[in-house]
Structures are given as C-alpha cells and as structure tokens.
Design a protein around this motif. Sequence first.
Motif, mmCIF file in Angstrom:
data_model
loop_
_atom_site.group_PDB
_atom_site.id
_atom_site.type_symbol
_atom_site.label_atom_id
_atom_site.label_comp_id
_atom_site.label_asym_id
_atom_site.label_seq_id
_atom_site.Cartn_x
_atom_site.Cartn_y
_atom_site.Cartn_z
ATOM 1 N N SER A 55 61.278 113.059 52.180
ATOM 2 C CA SER A 55 62.189 113.213 51.043
ATOM 3 C C SER A 55 61.962 114.557 50.380
ATOM 4 O O SER A 55 61.987 114.679 49.180
ATOM 5 N N VAL A 122 62.780 109.512 39.039
ATOM 6 C CA VAL A 122 62.351 108.557 40.064
ATOM 7 C C VAL A 122 61.832 107.289 39.402
ATOM 8 O O VAL A 122 62.042 106.179 39.899
ATOM 9 N N TYR A 125 64.723 105.139 38.363
ATOM 10 C CA TYR A 125 65.301 104.581 39.590
ATOM 11 C C TYR A 125 64.457 103.393 40.065
ATOM 12 O O TYR A 125 64.993 102.313 40.367
ATOM 13 N N LYS A 293 61.070 115.757 40.085
ATOM 14 C CA LYS A 293 61.975 115.288 41.116
ATOM 15 C C LYS A 293 62.854 114.174 40.533
ATOM 16 O O LYS A 293 62.368 113.297 39.826
ATOM 17 N N VAL A 295 66.761 111.667 40.920
ATOM 18 C CA VAL A 295 67.737 111.034 41.808
ATOM 19 C C VAL A 295 69.138 111.321 41.265
ATOM 20 O O VAL A 295 69.429 111.040 40.102
ATOM 21 N N ARG A 304 70.808 111.154 46.400
ATOM 22 C CA ARG A 304 70.007 112.238 46.962
ATOM 23 C C ARG A 304 68.949 112.645 45.948
ATOM 24 O O ARG A 304 69.055 112.362 44.751
ATOM 25 N N PHE A 305 67.921 113.303 46.429
ATOM 26 C CA PHE A 305 66.880 113.851 45.562
ATOM 27 C C PHE A 305 67.244 115.281 45.166
ATOM 28 O O PHE A 305 67.724 116.071 45.996
#
Length: 499
Positions: A55, A122, A125, A293, A295, A304-305
Amino acid sequence: MFRSPAAALLRRLAPLLSGGTVGSGSSTRRTLPPHIAPSVLFRFSSTPTSSPPPSSIGARDEEVEGDELQGAAGNVGPKLSISVDRSGLYSPPEHSHEPSSDSELIKHLKSIIKFRSGPISVAEYMEEVLTNPQSGYYMNRDVFGESGDFITSPEVSQMFGELIGVWAMCLWEQMGQPEKLNLIELGPGRGTLLADLLRGSAKFVNFTKALNINLVECSPTLQKVQYNTLSCEDEHDGDEKRTVSKLCGAPVYWHASLEQVPSGLPTIIVAHEFFDALPIHQFQKGSHGWCEKMVDLAEDSSFRFVLSPQPTASLIFLSKRCQWASSEELEKVKQIEVCPKAMEITEQITDRITSDGGGALIIDYGKNGIVSDSLQAIRKHKFVHILDNPGSADLSAYVDFAAIKHSAAEVSDDISVHGPMSQSQLLGSLGINFRVEALMQNCDEKQAESLRTGYWRLVGDGEAPFWEGPDDQTPIGMGTRYLAMAIVNKKQGSPVPFE
C-alpha cells in the motif's frame, strides 16, 4: 524452578485444573481437530504464505511551513519536520479496489469523504470498518474460529485460558485474597478464554466466589455468543435481575467501555488480542519530514491511499511517540504507526489499578519498539488488500508495547510495568508442561495429537519438528510472535512470572 507463590499454586493446579481432562465441564465444549486445514492462516502470523498486497505511495514532498516535531528535552534525536506529499492526491495509486456492489458501510465511508471534501485518516477508516454500529465487521457476526476469518490462542487449546487463570489466581493471592474482585476482560471474543479460566479454577472456591465478571464488548452479536459460552442464566431476586455464569456462580456484566465498569473493587484485567484491533494512524517519511497517510476516493469512486494535504491533529501523537524513541531507532524507519486509543486505554487501566489495586495482563502480537507498516486485512484466513470491500475482513496491526509501557509509566508512580516477554516464556513459566502431561494421561490418541499440535502452536517457534502429516499442514508455533506485558500496583510486588 518456580518461585512462591506460583510454585505452590502450580503444584496444586497441575492435577486439578479441569479435573485433568480434555474439554471437560461442558456438554457444548468445542472439539479441536488434530490439525488445521492448510488454508488456515493464524491471525498472529508474521510470515504468511503470501504477503499482504503493498500500500505504498509515491513520494514527491513539498515542505510545509509550521512547527517541527522534535525530541523531548535532553533527547539528541533528529528534528522531524512536517511535510505534505501532494502527489498522492492527484496521481492514480498502484492498487485501486472497486467492489462489485456498494454495501451500506461502503456507501457510508464514501459519504463521509465526499461530505468533508477530502480524505479520512486510516484510524477513522479502521474504526468505521470494525465497529460501525450498523455494519461494522465485529458488530453483527461471529468472526472467530475455522469457520470465521481467523483463529486465536483460546480456540487453539483449553490450556491457554487455564494458564491465564493460573496467572490471575497468583495475582489474587499476592493481593491478599480479597473477598470481592472485579475480573475484567477487554474484547473477550467468543468468551472461550474466560470459560476455560473459570473451568480451570472451579476447584479454588474462594477465588471463584470472589469474582464479579465484567466483559468489555461493543458487539451485540458477540455478547450473545459470550452469554452462551459462559453458560449464563438470568436470575431474579425480587424486582432485580442479574446474569450468572453457571460455570462458577459468579455474576456477569457487559459494558461498552472500560470506563463503564464500576470501580471500588480490587481488579484483574485481561486483554488478549484486544490492542491489535484498535485504530492506528500511519505516517510516512519523505525527504523533508513526516506526513499522515489517508484514505480517499479516486476518480472512479474506488478507495485509495493518499497523503494528507495539510498537517493533521494526530501529528501530536507522532511527536509524543518520537519522544520515546532513540535517534537510532527513528533513523531506521520510513513509516510509523501510532495508536492514540491504545495510549488512552492504557491510561485508563493504569488509573484503575492505581486506585483499586490489582493488575493487568496484555497479550498480543507486536514489537517492543516502533511499529512501521504492519496493518493487515484477513478474510477467511487469507490476506487481502486493506481497502478491498471494507467490512468484509478483519483489520489489525502490531501492538507497540514500548508505547504501552511509556503511557502507563507517565500516568502513575504507584504502578510497575513488567515485560514484555514472549508467550512461550509466559506459558512455560506458568506450567504448560505440567498441564499438557496431566491432560495426556486421560485422552485418546486423537485428543493426544490435538494436544501436541495445540501445545506447539501456543509455545513453539516455526514449524513443529514432530509433525508427520502433510507438509502444507505443519503446525506453526506463535510462541515468540506474541508478547506479554503486565501492569500492576506496586503494593502487590512483581507478578509471576515477571520477577
């Protein structure tokens, strides 16, 4: 050689736990297969047959003006500047995943991102995917065991829960054998660990009579499974109703969080594979510093990242984590995972132990140091991409035991933190060799094979040398992959076997 009080207790427990029989005490007791099907990958596995899909994000860093992250006073670690990688926001990622049809959870995630006109962390998420009240992964299904997505230590062998019971009884004796005791399990899964603990300790009546059992569980589905696993019944005392486990006669209570568990009683807390499911923030180092990082949605509406277009509030937790690390450790990593929720819950555990006395045992897979890029998704015992069909796979990450230790130490001077030690060391010192020998004396060959396999999975390292079956079914030990840490009130002294 075992030291008191563990030595005397273990001599009594070896022949007495569960009466020295395999799976006794319940007509609904699980039957363990002699081996696990080749498709099964344990949740703890750090060396899967196929690695999780990458990722990574391409790097083109743009320096951002603002505060710098730097070590605590006296720490000679390098300065860490905040930076933003804008390329990921506009360039297609290497992996994009578009499910065939959008579930309610996927629609919900997309609506959050669209409403904010930007990506989510993240951590957010993970939290939505795992514990969304309507459609979170844990909320409406039983995800454990061979028919689920992963297998945990209590499901491998009854010996695991029995020996955690040994640890709890040793600590109870060190506490002066209080007449009332809060026994709390965080994230109890099916309740298998606690059921084996209660069966194993059933002959130690003073211990079981003292128990108030508290399960911290947010999933209504798993609460029902736990109710059945613990052989619970509802009793009426006048106008009041309470739930009691028929395994030991102790009252059982469910709570959505540790804070909801009533305080005021000496407390023993068990957290097995609990911290690994807490939401993490991921940070990536570029040429000019760190950025978070996130999402986001691609042009085709798939997940997608990307990297954050601006500094995020969670950078404060990255700064805190970096203060606990040496400059050498920081120089070696390009990514860092930070779990603010783990810090928060550790602080709650420490406060409870400080005020009420007792201790906590934390067992999980992880590292005694900075965790880099460990987030993984498992569906039906196989690794899948983290963004693939959210809500259909388990998400988990390695536990940062060093961060837990520092978080506890900062809260109170009245507690001591011990470990981590390997699961193999923990179970070996608690007498798993005695226990397996006692069970072997009262089982048939099929049960004996299951015991040998379970024993290796709990304490072994790598492939089992005794295995004579198919190569693709060789038991893989997790004795060194899982770590154990104890947090106790200093009044009790050092807990076994951490002296």
